[in-house]
Each structure stands twice: as structure tokens, then as C-alpha cells.
Enzyme design. Structure first.
Site, short mmCIF file in Angstrom:
data_model
loop_
_atom_site.label_atom_id
_atom_site.label_comp_id
_atom_site.label_asym_id
_atom_site.label_seq_id
_atom_site.Cartn_x
_atom_site.Cartn_y
_atom_site.Cartn_z
N CYS A 50 -105.99 14.65 18.48
CA CYS A 50 -104.86 15.48 18.89
C CYS A 50 -103.56 14.68 18.84
O CYS A 50 -103.55 13.48 19.13
CB CYS A 50 -104.99 16.05 20.31
N ARG A 93 -103.97 13.42 13.15
CA ARG A 93 -104.74 13.22 14.38
C ARG A 93 -105.61 14.42 14.72
O ARG A 93 -106.41 14.39 15.66
CB ARG A 93 -103.79 12.95 15.56
N ASN A 146 -103.58 15.28 25.15
CA ASN A 146 -104.47 14.59 24.21
C ASN A 146 -105.43 13.76 25.03
O ASN A 146 -104.99 12.91 25.82
CB ASN A 146 -103.63 13.70 23.27
N GLU A 184 -118.28 -0.12 2.98
CA GLU A 184 -116.94 0.45 3.09
C GLU A 184 -116.68 1.45 1.95
O GLU A 184 -116.11 2.52 2.17
CB GLU A 184 -115.89 -0.68 3.10
N LYS A 186 -115.79 5.40 2.45
CA LYS A 186 -114.60 6.03 1.85
C LYS A 186 -115.00 7.29 1.10
O LYS A 186 -114.39 8.34 1.24
CB LYS A 186 -113.91 5.10 0.86
N GLU A 188 -116.23 10.23 3.45
CA GLU A 188 -115.26 10.87 4.35
C GLU A 188 -114.24 11.74 3.63
O GLU A 188 -113.78 12.73 4.18
CB GLU A 188 -114.61 9.88 5.31
N HIS A 204 -137.50 -1.58 -1.23
CA HIS A 204 -138.25 -1.36 0.01
C HIS A 204 -138.17 0.09 0.49
O HIS A 204 -138.42 0.37 1.66
CB HIS A 204 -137.75 -2.33 1.09
O1 M6R Z 1 -107.90 2.75 14.47
P1 M6R Z 1 -109.23 2.10 14.29
O2 M6R Z 1 -109.18 1.00 13.27
O3 M6R Z 1 -109.83 1.62 15.57
O4 M6R Z 1 -110.16 3.22 13.70
C1 M6R Z 1 -111.52 2.96 13.50
C2 M6R Z 1 -112.19 4.05 12.71
O5 M6R Z 1 -112.08 5.27 13.36
C3 M6R Z 1 -111.57 4.18 11.31
O6 M6R Z 1 -111.62 2.98 10.62
C4 M6R Z 1 -112.32 5.27 10.51
O7 M6R Z 1 -113.60 4.84 10.24
C5 M6R Z 1 -111.54 5.57 9.23
N1 M6R Z 1 -111.36 7.00 9.10
C6 M6R Z 1 -112.23 5.11 8.00
O8 M6R Z 1 -111.50 5.38 6.86
#
Ligand code: M6R
Length: 611
Positions: A2, A27, A100, A487, A491, A494, A510
Site C-alpha cells: 500500500c 506498492r 498502510n 535470481e 526475475k 515474477e 538427483h
Molecule cells: O526492499 P527489500 O530489498 O527488502 O525487498 C526484498 C524483496 O521483497 C524483493 O527483493 C523482491 O524479492 C523483489 N520483488 C524481487 O525482484
């Protein structure tokens, strides 16, 4: 989760609120709403959907007030709907609130209020707040501002959980009260006007002077003044901080999406992260981290704690610290760390990595580590963020505002900073001098090497066109390349919604290799000369089973893979900084091919401020 925004000034609040909400949409974007104080009292316009949809509601044209609050929602309690959207009003319609966070005891508070004849329209936890304020206001006397403030403070005393709250009252048409606890909120100071927001970039085009509230601090805001109070209603002094970010850094600057802009900004963000912290021929300089040699010698473990992409940076950091400092390192998701009674004490050094500095689990994990006597270092990108107020030391990545939900430039800057910290420790411990000298030179080359990698964009885009309809993609790598696989896989899932998994290359046999069939894409990262042969064997095993292969490597390979993206050679400890870039671009272009909203993927929010 939020975003909230507020304005108290002389201009019409509506366009300022909408502008701020559009910038805070990363957000959450399940619903949006604004409320302003008009001659006839508080007027509120809200609906399910995006901020821009508010402009289609005809009643928004009647909002002319110069003081108002706004909210863009990531739904927790109650599905996305008009009724569940913020702002929420109390039963009398004289108090409006945006919030929020999460009110954990909202069910008890609802019962309490219902027993005093309050009704509830929504399914949200938030609706108890304006009603509680009304309840306490009614038990006060007079019409002074003190009565309003006391009602808000008394209401907040009842709340358990996290909150950043803005409160309007039709009884006080020139004022707004804001408060925060475990959720972000900043106040921007202008000339005869003040701005409120969940983050700095959203209001950076209006002011560069900000007040940062600590937990349970209240601000009573009017056009020309801001008064601060603690939870016991005692006045407190606060100094505004000037922020050096320029407003343009929060704009797309001609790029189609923030994510693409942020990927392309990495030469700059890495250069800024390095700053003057290291140079080729002298010792590293970290003025904000004065840990002594005797302390570093006394620690027997480094714990790195973070979430999501930041945790993946931590996994790369493990390789760097263990290699240079010869101290064992464990890396853990903050959400796990805090619930398993970890064995840490004054001999543990805990590093918390968080781009936003607002991730609830990471902050809670830091508090736990401190309570057990560990020394805590926060690595954050946001100056003055919540975590910086809790940690013993805070080091900033200086990557500039990261707006896209998918983290890119923050990740590479986090690894750069981890490498610099590891170098600093190793220098103090007088370990691995030669390795350190070489690593410093390699770090200094990174910005120009990243520019080189970015030139592969078109090739990657073409490969994305070939595979964007796929259902599953696998990422493999050995050693530090495995951390890059994790990572890369995150990416992709998401922002493209394609199912993907990452495995250490040697683990395929395995079990997971059972999933490899004709035409499945396997992305492989290969940057360590010593592991080339073994990794090639693993890739051949999937090729034999019909897989398509996308290879990111800095090695010379004489094999017929479907696509090979060459990246410059560097020290293998910092290789993820280069090898992740093709994977960021691959995810980006696949998402674009699918016609998805790259910057605001479904169900996600940039800052996860709830547990
Ligand atoms: O603000 P932060 O680095 O603490 O956030 C951590 C994760 O929420 C953030 O890295 C999330 O995994 C991203 N959306 C990944 O791209």
C-alpha cells in the site's frame, strides 16, 4: 504494501494526490482512493482498480479542497472492492483515514466498537481506526487542536500491528495528523505547503527537505507548520534532512518501463555504489563502519539475512566473505530466521540487506539479532529508511530510486557493497592481500563491463521471442553461478508468470532431470573456469533430452548451443554482477512479448511491509 500520500497547502490537493499515487502504485494496485476537505465536509472518491481509473469517476471533479489524503492498496484484509478501498470514514463521516500496514487486533477492536454501537461497512482491518478516533474524540471536550491530537494518540494506543496513517477531520479543515509504526512514512517540507508520502521519490519533484518519523511519533501538520509529538503527547524536536536524489531519477526518462531503465542504469548505480570506497592502490574507506580488528577477530560467524532478491545478493556475498575473510557465513530468509530461535550472540555479526529498508521480516529479524547481542549492519538503498534507525551501522548502496517491482540495479549494487565490506574486513584482518588487490581492480572495471553486457540486448530479445509462450524454464549453475540462477529464475517468474526453477547443475541428476523433455528451455550460467568441464557435461545431459539452451558465459565454448551470451571475464567472486544482466533482460523481454505490465506484476508489491 500500500502507498499513502497527503497534501496540506494552498493548491488543489487532487492532482498532487493522484500524481503521488501514480508514483506509489508499485506498492500495490488493487484499488485506489482520495479524500479532501471541502466546504461541506470530507469528500471521498475511491474504487477498485488502478489510480488512473479514479479519473473516470465523475464525482472526482467536485474535489477542490487544498488538503487531502490518498491511498493505493495491496489487499490484505478484504478483497479488492470499492467498499474495501481507502480512505475509510468513521460512522459520523467526520474523520477519514488512509492506512498502510496491518492492524492485528482489529477483530477485538471491532467487537469493542460494535458494543458501543459502531457499524462497519468494509471487511478491512483499517475501518476500526477512524471509528476509534471518533470514539476517543467524543470523550474529549472543546474544539482545540489538542482534542483532535489526543483522540488520534489514544486510538493508536489501542492498535497492535503496523501502521502508517494519515487522518483528516472535518472539524479541523486546515490540519492533518500522521503517525507511523513499522510502516514507512515521510513528510516533505515546502513553502506554505507540506507533503506526506510512503516514500521519498513520490514527492521528490516538490521538495528535497524531509522529516523522517520514528515509530509512534505523531506529526500535526498545517500549511505553515509541522509539530511533532511522542506517544505520550509530549512535543519533540525534529530536524529536516535534505535529500540529494534528483527528481529525474524517479522518472522513466524515455524508457518504456522503469525496469528497463533500471537495468540500463547499472553502470551508473555500480559506479555510485563504489564511490570513493575503494581505489586501486589504497585501503578501502568505509567511514560509517568502524569495526575494530579485535572485534572482527572475535566473531565466529557472519549471518546474512534478507528476503527475495536481496537474499540472493546475500548468497553471493557468502562466497565473497568466506573467501576473503575466512569466516563462516550463513544466509537465511528473514521470514525463517526470526521464527527458529537462531544461535547467535555477541560473537555473531549480522548483515541485513534490504533495498527499501522497510521489509517487515528483515526489520523484525534485525530486532531479534540485536536482542541476542549480535552486532548488526544494515545494507539499504533508502536513506533514513526504517532499518537504518534500528541497525548499529547502515551502509547505503546509492543505486538511486528503484521503482520497478522487480529488483535489478539494487541487486548488483548490493553485491558490489558486500564485496567492498568483505575487502574492508579482510584488510583489517590482514588476510589475502594479493586477492584483495586484484579484486579491487576488477570491481573498478565493472561499470564499463556492464555497459558491454548491455550491448547483447537485441540477441536476448530475439531469444525471448522464441520462448515467451513456454510453461517451464530451468536455470542451472555451479558455485556462485547457482546463486545467479536463483535470481534469474525469480526475475522470470515474477514478471512473466512462467514457472521456473533453479538448481545447482550437479543436482539435476538427483531428480529434476525427470522434468526435462523436448524443447524445454534450460538457462545455464557458466563463469568459473575451474567448473567449465563439469558444467558442460550437465548441459549436455539436458541437450541430449531435447532441451533448448541459453548460456551466459565468460568462457570460450565450442559447442552448438541455441544461444550463447558472452560476458566479460572478471573475478568469479563478483561474476554475478555481470552474469545476472542477460537474465534480467531475458525476463524483461519475455514479459513484454507476453504484453504484461512489467513494472507492476500481479499480486506483488515493491515493499513487503507485512509479514
Ligand atoms: O526492499 P527489500 O530489498 O527488502 O525487498 C526484498 C524483496 O521483497 C524483493 O527483493 C523482491 O524479492 C523483489 N520483488 C524481487 O525482484
Amino acid at each position: 504494501m500500500c502507498g499513502i500520500v497527503g497534501y496540506v497547502g494552498e493548491k488543489q490537493a487532487k492532482p498532487i494526490l493522484i500524481n503521488g499515487l501514480l508514483r506509489l502504485e508499485y506498492r500495490g494496485y488493487d484499488s485506489a482512493g482520495i479524500a479532501t476537505i471541502e466546504k461541506a465536509g470530507i469528500k471521498c472518491v475511491k474504487n477498485k482498480g488502478r489510480v488512473s481509473d479514479l479519473n473516470n469517476i465523475s464525482s472526482i471533479n467536485s474535489l477542490e479542497g487544498t488538503i487531502g489524503i490518498g491511498h493505493t492498496r495491496w489487499a490484505t484484509h478484504g478483497k479488492p472492492s470499492s467498499t474495501n478501498s481507502h480512505p475509510h470514514l468513521d460512522n459520523s463521516g467526520n474523520f477519514a483515514v488512509v492506512h498502510n500496514g496491518i492492524i492485528e487486533n482489529y477483530a477485538d477492536l471491532r467487537d469493542f466498537l460494535k458494543s458501543h454501537h459502531y457499524n462497519f461497512l468494509s471487511e478491512t482491518d483499517t475501518e476500526v481506526i477512524p471509528n476509534l478516533i471518533h470514539f476517543y474524540y467524543e470523550s474529549g471536550k472543546g474544539s482545540s487542536q489538542k482534542r483532535f491530537l489526543k483522540a488520534v494518540i489514544d486510538a493508536c494506543k489501542m492498535l497492535k500491528g503496523s501502521y502508517a496513517i494519515e487522518v483528516l477531520s472535518s472539524y479541523y479543515p486546515d490540519n492533518m495528523i500522521v503517525v507511523r509504526k513499522d510502516s514507512p512514512l515521510v513528510i516533505g517540507k515546502g513553502e506554505n505547503e507540506n507533503y506526506i508520502s510512503s516514500d521519498i521519490p513520490a514527492i521528490l519533484s516538490f521538495t528535497k527537505d524531509f522529516y523522517l518519523l520514528n515509530d509512534k511519533e505523531f506529526a500535526f501538520i498545517s500549511r505553515n507548520s509541522i509539530e511533532f509529538y511522542d506517544e505520550n503527547n509530549r512535543p519533540i524536536e525534529k530536524q529536516a534532512k535534505s535529500i540529494t536524489w534528483d527528481a529525474g531519477s524517479a522518472e522513466k526518462n524515455g524508457f518504456a518501463d522503469f525496469m528497463l531503465k533500471e537495468i540500463n542504469e547499472q553502470p551508473k548505480s555500480i559506479r555510485e555504489t563504489i564511490g570513493s570506497r575503494i581505489s586501486a592502490n589504497s585501503e578501502s574507506i568505509l567511514p560509517d563502519l568502524n569495526l575494530t580488528k579485535s572485534f572482527l577477530k572475535s566473531i565466529n560467524k557472519i549471518s546474512i539475512i534478507a528476503c527475495g532478491t536481496a537474499m540472493h545478493a546475500g548468497l553471493a556475498g557468502k562466497f565473497i566473505f568466506e573467501n576473503l575473510c575466512e569466516i563462516p557465513v550463513e544466509v537465511e530468509a528473514a521470514s525463517e530466521f526470526r521464527y527458529r530461535n537462531p544461535i547467535i550472540n555477541e560473537k555473531t555479526l549480522c548483515l541485513f540487506i534490504t533495498q527499501s529498508g522497510e521489509t517487515a521480516d528483515t526489520i523484525a529479524a534485525l530486532k531479534l539479532a540485536k536482542s541476542k547481542g549480535a552486532k548488526t549492519i544494515a545494507i539499504s538503498n533508502v536513506v533514513g529508511s526504517s532499518i537504518s534507525r534500528e541497525a548499529d551501522y547502515t551502509l547505503y548502496t546509492h543505486a538511486g530510486p528503484e521503482i520497478a517491482v522487480a529488483s535489478t540495479k539494487a541487486y548488483t549494487s548490493q553485491i558490489v557493497l558486500l564485496a567492498i565490506i568483505a575487502i574492508n574486513f579482510a584488510e583489517k584482518l590482514e588476510k589475502n592481500n594479493q586477492k584483495i588487490d586484484e579484486l579491487k581492480k576488477d570491481i573498478l572495471l565493472l561499470p564499463s563491463q556492464v555497459e558491454e553486457v548491455l550491448k547483447s540486448s537485441d540477441k536476448i530479445k530475439d531469444f525471448a521471442k522464441r520462448i515467451y509462450k513456454e510453461k517451464d524454464v530451468f536455470f542451472i549453475g555451479r558455485g556462485i553461478d547457482y546463486t545467479t540462477s536463483l535470481e534469474g529464475s525469480l526475475k522470470l517468474k515474477e514478471i512473466s508468470y512462467i514457472h521456473s526453477e533453479a538448481y545447482p547443475s550437479g543436482e539435476l541428476k538427483h531428480g529434476p532431470i525427470a522434468l526435462i523433455e523436448n524443447n524445454v528451455t534450460v538457462v545455464s550460467i557458466l563463469t568459473n573456469r575451474l567448473l567449465v568441464e563439469k558444467s558442460i557435461s550437465n548441459i549436455q545431459e539436458v541437450v541430449t533430452r531435447g532441451a533448448k539452451t541459453f548460456i551466459v558465459t565468460n568462457q570460450e565454448l565450442n559447442y552448438d548451443f541455441d544461444e550463447v551470451i558472452k560476458i566479460p571475464k572478471t573475478n568469479s567472486l563478483i561474476s554475478p554482477i555481470l552474469s545476472i544482466i542477460p537474465l534480467q533482460l531475458l525476463a524483461y523481454y519475455i514479459s513484454k512479448e507476453k504484453g504484461l505490465d512489467v513494472d507492476k506484476p500481479r499480486n506483488l508489491a515493491k515493499s513487503v511491509t507485512v509479514e
